[in-house]
Design an enzyme around this catalytic site. Structure first.
Site, PDB file in Angstrom:
ATOM      1  N   HIS A  19      64.420  -1.789  36.327  1.00  0.00           N
ATOM      2  CA  HIS A  19      64.848  -0.716  35.436  1.00  0.00           C
ATOM      3  C   HIS A  19      66.364  -0.727  35.285  1.00  0.00           C
ATOM      4  O   HIS A  19      67.057  -1.586  35.831  1.00  0.00           O
ATOM      5  CB  HIS A  19      64.317   0.640  35.922  1.00  0.00           C
ATOM      6  N   HIS A  22      68.696  -1.014  38.376  1.00  0.00           N
ATOM      7  CA  HIS A  22      68.826  -2.389  38.899  1.00  0.00           C
ATOM      8  C   HIS A  22      69.817  -3.170  38.041  1.00  0.00           C
ATOM      9  O   HIS A  22      70.670  -3.896  38.537  1.00  0.00           O
ATOM     10  CB  HIS A  22      67.474  -3.107  38.881  1.00  0.00           C
ATOM     11  N   CYS A 127      58.529   8.761  54.641  1.00  0.00           N
ATOM     12  CA  CYS A 127      58.413   8.618  53.173  1.00  0.00           C
ATOM     13  C   CYS A 127      58.301   7.134  52.867  1.00  0.00           C
ATOM     14  O   CYS A 127      59.234   6.373  53.117  1.00  0.00           O
ATOM     15  CB  CYS A 127      59.622   9.217  52.440  1.00  0.00           C
ATOM     16  N   CYS A 130      60.864   5.643  50.372  1.00  0.00           N
ATOM     17  CA  CYS A 130      62.186   5.343  50.964  1.00  0.00           C
ATOM     18  C   CYS A 130      62.049   4.322  52.078  1.00  0.00           C
ATOM     19  O   CYS A 130      63.026   3.745  52.515  1.00  0.00           O
ATOM     20  CB  CYS A 130      62.820   6.571  51.601  1.00  0.00           C
ATOM     21  N   CYS A 144      60.514  14.820  50.292  1.00  0.00           N
ATOM     22  CA  CYS A 144      61.603  13.849  50.412  1.00  0.00           C
ATOM     23  C   CYS A 144      62.627  14.152  49.321  1.00  0.00           C
ATOM     24  O   CYS A 144      62.259  14.291  48.154  1.00  0.00           O
ATOM     25  CB  CYS A 144      61.036  12.440  50.259  1.00  0.00           C
ATOM     26  N   HIS A 147      62.573  11.232  46.473  1.00  0.00           N
ATOM     27  CA  HIS A 147      61.390  10.988  45.642  1.00  0.00           C
ATOM     28  C   HIS A 147      60.562  12.232  45.350  1.00  0.00           C
ATOM     29  O   HIS A 147      59.572  12.149  44.620  1.00  0.00           O
ATOM     30  CB  HIS A 147      60.515   9.909  46.299  1.00  0.00           C
ATOM     31  N   LYS A 293      66.621  11.997  35.809  1.00  0.00           N
ATOM     32  CA  LYS A 293      66.464  10.895  36.735  1.00  0.00           C
ATOM     33  C   LYS A 293      65.322  10.013  36.212  1.00  0.00           C
ATOM     34  O   LYS A 293      64.309  10.523  35.750  1.00  0.00           O
ATOM     35  CB  LYS A 293      66.083  11.471  38.097  1.00  0.00           C
ATOM     36  N   LYS A 296      58.935   6.873  36.735  1.00  0.00           N
ATOM     37  CA  LYS A 296      57.826   6.236  36.043  1.00  0.00           C
ATOM     38  C   LYS A 296      56.775   7.273  35.664  1.00  0.00           C
ATOM     39  O   LYS A 296      56.252   7.263  34.552  1.00  0.00           O
ATOM     40  CB  LYS A 296      57.214   5.181  36.969  1.00  0.00           C
TER      41      LYS A 296
HETATM   42  N1  MSP Z   1      65.124  -2.549  48.701  1.00  0.00           N
HETATM   43  C1  MSP Z   1      66.068  -1.502  48.891  1.00  0.00           C
HETATM   44  C2  MSP Z   1      67.461  -2.042  49.146  1.00  0.00           C
HETATM   45  C3  MSP Z   1      67.591  -2.989  50.294  1.00  0.00           C
HETATM   46  S1  MSP Z   1      69.212  -3.638  50.402  1.00  0.00           S
HETATM   47  C4  MSP Z   1      69.263  -4.370  51.873  1.00  0.00           C
HETATM   48  C5  MSP Z   1      66.099  -0.599  47.663  1.00  0.00           C
HETATM   49  N2  MSP Z   1      65.579  -1.117  46.536  1.00  0.00           N
HETATM   50  S2  MSP Z   1      65.524  -0.343  45.129  1.00  0.00           S
HETATM   51  O1  MSP Z   1      64.877  -1.256  44.209  1.00  0.00           O
HETATM   52  O2  MSP Z   1      64.945   0.936  45.287  1.00  0.00           O
HETATM   53  O3  MSP Z   1      67.013  -0.125  44.697  1.00  0.00           O
HETATM   54  C6  MSP Z   1      67.879  -1.232  44.524  1.00  0.00           C
HETATM   55  C7  MSP Z   1      69.264  -0.762  44.146  1.00  0.00           C
HETATM   56  O4  MSP Z   1      69.194  -0.094  42.895  1.00  0.00           O
HETATM   57  C8  MSP Z   1      69.863   0.254  45.138  1.00  0.00           C
HETATM   58  O5  MSP Z   1      71.233  -0.006  45.368  1.00  0.00           O
HETATM   59  C9  MSP Z   1      69.674   1.574  44.431  1.00  0.00           C
HETATM   60  O6  MSP Z   1      70.650   2.533  44.771  1.00  0.00           O
HETATM   61  C10 MSP Z   1      69.842   1.139  42.989  1.00  0.00           C
HETATM   62  N3  MSP Z   1      69.233   2.094  42.083  1.00  0.00           N
HETATM   63  C11 MSP Z   1      67.932   2.507  42.030  1.00  0.00           C
HETATM   64  N4  MSP Z   1      67.804   3.425  41.042  1.00  0.00           N
HETATM   65  C12 MSP Z   1      68.999   3.622  40.443  1.00  0.00           C
HETATM   66  C13 MSP Z   1      69.458   4.316  39.315  1.00  0.00           C
HETATM   67  N5  MSP Z   1      68.683   5.117  38.617  1.00  0.00           N
HETATM   68  N6  MSP Z   1      70.742   4.121  38.937  1.00  0.00           N
HETATM   69  C14 MSP Z   1      71.584   3.249  39.563  1.00  0.00           C
HETATM   70  N7  MSP Z   1      71.180   2.579  40.617  1.00  0.00           N
HETATM   71  C15 MSP Z   1      69.967   2.877  41.199  1.00  0.00           C
HETATM   72  O7  MSP Z   1      66.616   0.490  47.751  1.00  0.00           O
END
Ligand code: MSP
Length: 493
Positions: A19, A22, A127, A130, A144, A147, A293, A296
């Site tokens: 998304h 990422h 959770c 998380c 949580c 989430h 926020k 999905k």
């Molecule tokens: N797998 C763990 C991270 C492990 S690192 C050793 C994780 N994955 S995640 O897919 O949930 O998130 C990956 C990255 O994307 C994280 O840095 C998270 O903060 C970031 N983001 C997830 N949603 C986001 C937004 N809506 N906006 C910006 N970044 C966000 O956490």
């Protein structure tokens, strides 16, 4: 030995499709990586996927697949995302790779050898989204806080890591390295949490199987965060020769939700293993969609791959870096994206290139006289329009991770150049036969565009390369518009 500039992103859970969050994080990391590379550093940048854990196991079973089949398919999408976004990552680490398993088990053994691991029982609220235990007091109305889901009560035998033993050391580390976590607001959050009791950390789980077994006790799998954090080592070639040139990482860039893991747990693990602590944890904010926020279940998800196809990769990269002051939360909307494309990219930058190329072709058949820069008008305009100081002022912003300000500096000069065309009226210079002045003026504009392109490069690499190519290869010609204007349609309004 020359130290390599090593930058990482978080590794993404491939439980759902990639998304905007990422995408945003990868773009931020890529901008920093490219800028450092331009400044002459040897850069190694890493991204990847976090493929173990209960969450992935649950999603796989919902999809009617084995976890292995599931992550195989999902991870492919994150690789496509990197390609689409033009991310220059040097490697892509998957936590299901053998090189990673080896590193994780090695780290686990090192923690044990340091006397920092013991077996016990843990009862707590977990959770799964998380992949973390919560204390009652940290929940919001029993849910949580990230989430908004009710955590499960779990009780299991587990290995613990003596995180509490590192509380003082980490606090001291924070004090001695005031820039370890940036921005400062995030650092202070952590320092505040460090004032409370820090509990030992469960580092193994027994209620599911999808993970890396604890060496010598395969009833347990290693807790997914210990597994995931170790990607920063395994992805850098731990424990080989390359690793020594790369470690410690210069920057871990992450979102604000996972800062505790990166700034407290990770350094403690590294200290226990006798490894250096990364130089910086750089924290970005969250991208929301339409002020909400992303979620999905609420249908508020935007596919960054489709957006790249629709509007172009550089436009999306530019928008996110320009619109969201680094460290703060920001909002994504297609309307705002289209506005930026039409005003900043088509009108300001694209138009400047278009006018400069058209006029150079028209007045000088595409080739400016060699001595054009010798004219007095040239040096006068160059300093008046701010070209000379541009790189230095953009650099100051880049060093402070103020990316939107860097772009602002660049755009100030682009806008000044556009305005100077209105003021100088080159068509009149041409009519009056003032060829030397006209040539000097056109040369100023070409040089401004070249300097702008150089500074734009980390943000929009293809655009920067295209501008440079058009202005340096043979004769300058009126080309296709860099960014065609986009009509706002009903569905994006
Ligand atoms: N797998 C763990 C991270 C492990 S690192 C050793 C994780 N994955 S995640 O897919 O949930 O998130 C990956 C990255 O994307 C994280 O840095 C998270 O903060 C970031 N983001 C997830 N949603 C986001 C937004 N809506 N906006 C910006 N970044 C966000 O956490």
């Amino acid at each position: 030995m020359k130290k390599i500039f090593y930058i990482t992103t978080a590794i993404d859970y491939p439980s759902a499709d990639p998304h905007m969050g990422h995408a945003y994080e990868k773009i931020c990391a890529d901008v920093i990586a490219r800028w450092n590379e331009k400044k002459g550093k040897d850069v190694f940048s890493l991204t990847g996927t976090d493929e173990h854990g209960q969450k992935i196991e649950n999603y796989a079973s919902k999809a009617g697949k084995t976890p292995k089949e599931f992550v195989e398919k999902q991870t492919g999408k994150f690789k496509i995302l990197c390609k689409k976004l033009n991310i220059r990552n040097d490697d892509f680490i998957r936590t299901t790779e053998p090189r990673h398993t080896k590193a994780v088990q090695d780290i686990f053994k090192k923690l044990e050898a340091a006397g920092d691991v013991y077996k016990g029982k843990y009862k707590g609220l977990y959770c799964t989204d998380c992949e973390a235990y919560y204390l009652e007091k940290d929940l919001e109305e029993g849910l949580c806080p990230t989430h908004k889901k009710k955590p499960n009560l779990l009780e299991e035998e587990t290995y613990f890591f003596k995180l509490s033993k590192y509380q003082k050391k980490i606090t001291k580390f924070f004090q001695q390295n005031p820039d370890f976590v940036e921005p400062a607001i995030r650092k202070n959050e952590m320092l505040n949490r460090l004032k409370d009791e820090v509990r030992d950390l469960c580092i193994s789980r027994t209620t599911f199987k999808w993970g890396i077994p604890v060496p010598g006790d395969d009833k347990h799998v290693i807790f997914v965060w210990v597994d995931a954090l170790t990607n920063y080592l395994s992805g850098a070639g731990y424990p080989g020769a390359e690793f020594k040139k790369r470690w410690p990482a210069d920057i871990h860039i992450i979102g604000k939700d996972i800062l505790w893991f990166h700034s407290i747990i990770w350094p403690s693990i590294l200290m226990s293993c006798g490894l250096d602590v990364p130089k910086k944890v750089l924290v970005h904010g969250f991208v929301n969609v339409g002020g909400q926020k992303m979620s999905k279940s609420k249908g508020v998800v935007i596919d960054p791959i489709a957006l790249c196809d629709k509007y172009g990769t550089d436009a999306l990269r530019y928008f996110l870096m320009r619109e969201i002051p680094f460290g703060e939360d920001g909002n994504f909307s297609e309307v705002a994206l289209i506005k930026r494309i039409n005003s900043d990219l088509a009108n300001d930058l694209g138009n400047l290139l278009h006018r400069v190329s058209t006029m150079t072709e028209k007045y000088f058949e595409g080739v400016l006289p060699k001595n054009a820069a010798k004219n007095k008008l040239y040096s006068h305009m160059v300093s008046q329009l701010g070209q000379k100081g541009l790189t230095a002022s953009a650099d100051r912003c880049m060093e402070a991770f103020r990316f939107n300000d860097a772009l602002d500096e660049i755009w100030k000069v682009i806008n000044a150049a556009n305005k100077s065309i209105e003021d100088t009226k080159p068509w009149i210079l041409s009519k009056e036969g003032k060829t030397d002045e006209l040539a000097a003026f056109m040369k100023v504009l070409v040089d401004i565009l070249m300097t702008a392109a150089e500074n734009i490069y980390p943000f929009m690499p293809d655009t920067a390369n295209e501008i440079t190519k058009r202005l340096t290869e043979g004769s300058i010609k009126k080309g296709k518009p860099l960014f065609p204007r986009i009509e706002e349609s009903e569905d994006t309004r």
